[in-house]
Design a protein around this motif. Structure first.
Motif, short mmCIF file in Angstrom:
data_model
loop_
_atom_site.label_atom_id
_atom_site.label_comp_id
_atom_site.label_asym_id
_atom_site.label_seq_id
_atom_site.Cartn_x
_atom_site.Cartn_y
_atom_site.Cartn_z
N ASN A 119 50.53 -5.12 89.34
CA ASN A 119 49.70 -5.85 89.88
C ASN A 119 49.81 -7.22 89.33
O ASN A 119 50.03 -7.44 88.06
CB ASN A 119 48.28 -5.45 89.43
N GLN A 120 49.92 -8.19 90.36
CA GLN A 120 50.10 -9.63 89.94
C GLN A 120 49.05 -10.66 90.51
O GLN A 120 48.94 -10.62 91.92
CB GLN A 120 51.52 -9.97 90.37
N CYS A 138 52.08 -3.10 93.90
CA CYS A 138 53.16 -2.17 94.51
C CYS A 138 53.43 -1.13 93.34
O CYS A 138 52.83 -0.91 92.23
CB CYS A 138 54.54 -2.74 94.90
N ASN A 139 54.16 0.02 93.83
CA ASN A 139 54.42 1.09 92.77
C ASN A 139 56.02 1.08 92.61
O ASN A 139 56.71 0.72 93.49
CB ASN A 139 53.83 2.50 93.29
N LYS A 170 60.68 -4.62 81.93
CA LYS A 170 59.89 -4.32 82.97
C LYS A 170 60.25 -5.10 84.36
O LYS A 170 60.44 -6.47 84.27
CB LYS A 170 58.51 -4.72 82.63
N PRO A 171 60.70 -4.19 85.29
CA PRO A 171 61.03 -5.09 86.38
C PRO A 171 59.95 -6.06 86.87
O PRO A 171 58.72 -5.74 86.71
CB PRO A 171 61.51 -3.96 87.27
N SER A 217 48.23 -13.52 85.94
CA SER A 217 48.73 -12.67 85.06
C SER A 217 49.47 -11.48 85.98
O SER A 217 49.20 -11.63 87.31
CB SER A 217 47.77 -12.09 84.33
N GLU A 218 49.95 -10.66 85.28
CA GLU A 218 50.62 -9.20 85.67
C GLU A 218 50.51 -8.16 84.95
O GLU A 218 50.38 -8.41 83.69
CB GLU A 218 52.11 -9.70 86.25
N THR A 219 50.42 -7.11 85.39
CA THR A 219 50.07 -5.76 84.54
C THR A 219 51.11 -4.69 85.12
O THR A 219 51.25 -4.57 86.30
CB THR A 219 48.54 -5.52 84.48
N TYR A 220 51.25 -3.93 84.35
CA TYR A 220 51.90 -2.76 84.54
C TYR A 220 51.19 -1.35 84.01
O TYR A 220 50.94 -1.51 82.56
CB TYR A 220 53.41 -2.59 83.83
#
Length: 222
Positions: free
Chosen positions: A75-76, A120-121, A101-102, A80-83
């Motif tokens: 999620n972005q 996305c996944n 992390k891609p 921020s962005e999270t994995y």
């Protein structure tokens, strides 16, 4: 030389015939009379108001054993962005080897969404000492392999553009001897429409679809 050409043609014809026979066999196994239990359809117990795709992922069983694998939600937003690892399997100690992390984008990844943000996944696997990221629908289908449950069937259908909807015409299923029969939604943007689609999915991942008609048109379908 002539004999080699003739032999090649015969081999090609034989392969084509076997492929056709396989498809016919799969279709025979997915006939309506092969419904398991009641012939009634059941409401799919997931809500589009939540991120049902992430919930479905908790039921993934890969096509084979890997040293380690993980199914990730990315999620972005503007700041921020999270994995988030939604499910993993294999030796969890190996997880520490995934140190890069891609950064998925609209060209790489599956199940895009989240406008105006981005989500996305993707799948990361460790096998034969290598770390690989699977980031396309085709790779994900191979990763799923045999369709073991309803959740995997819905995920497989999603890779072909068929989605869950709040309307019952896009949110029901029944069990078949060799798979599942789903009624899901196909979204059309121009003009805006929602189409109900019958989708039969075999355990082998073979998919057969038939339109059941448009059930929503116009601005109310967005």
């Amino acid at each position: 030389m002539r004999n080699i050409i003739i032999l090649s043609i015969l081999v090609f014809i034989s392969c084509q015939k076997k492929e056709v026979e396989k498809l016919v066999k799969l279709e025979e196994e997915m006939r309506t009379k092969d419904v398991v239990g009641t012939t009634d359809f059941h409401k799919i117990g997931y809500s589009v108001k939540e991120n049902y795709l992430d919930s479905l992922a908790k039921h993934i069983n890969p096509n084979r054993k890997y040293k380690y694998w993980q199914y990730v939600a990315y999620n972005q937003n503007s700041s921020s962005e999270t994995y988030t690892v939604l499910k993993q399997g294999g030796d969890s100690i190996l997880r520490k080897k995934i140190n890069e992390k891609p950064r998925p984008n609209y060209n790489v990844g599956i199940f895009f969404g989240g406008h105006p943000n981005f989500r996305c996944n993707y799948v990361v696997i460790i096998d034969n000492g290598r770390v690989n990221s699977l980031k396309t629908e085709e790779q994900f289908r191979d990763f799923l392999g045999t369709i073991d449950n309803l959740e995997e069937a819905i995920l497989l259908a999603r890779t072909y553009g068929y989605e869950l909807d709040n309307d019952i015409r896009g949110s029901e299923y029944r069990n078949l001897q060799n798979g599942f029969e789903l009624h899901l939604m196909k979204y059309h943007e121009f003009p805006t429409r929602r189409e109900s689609v019958e989708i039969k999915i075999s355990r082998d991942g073979f998919i057969k679809t038939k339109s059941l008609g448009i059930y929503c048109e116009g601005l109310n379908c967005r």
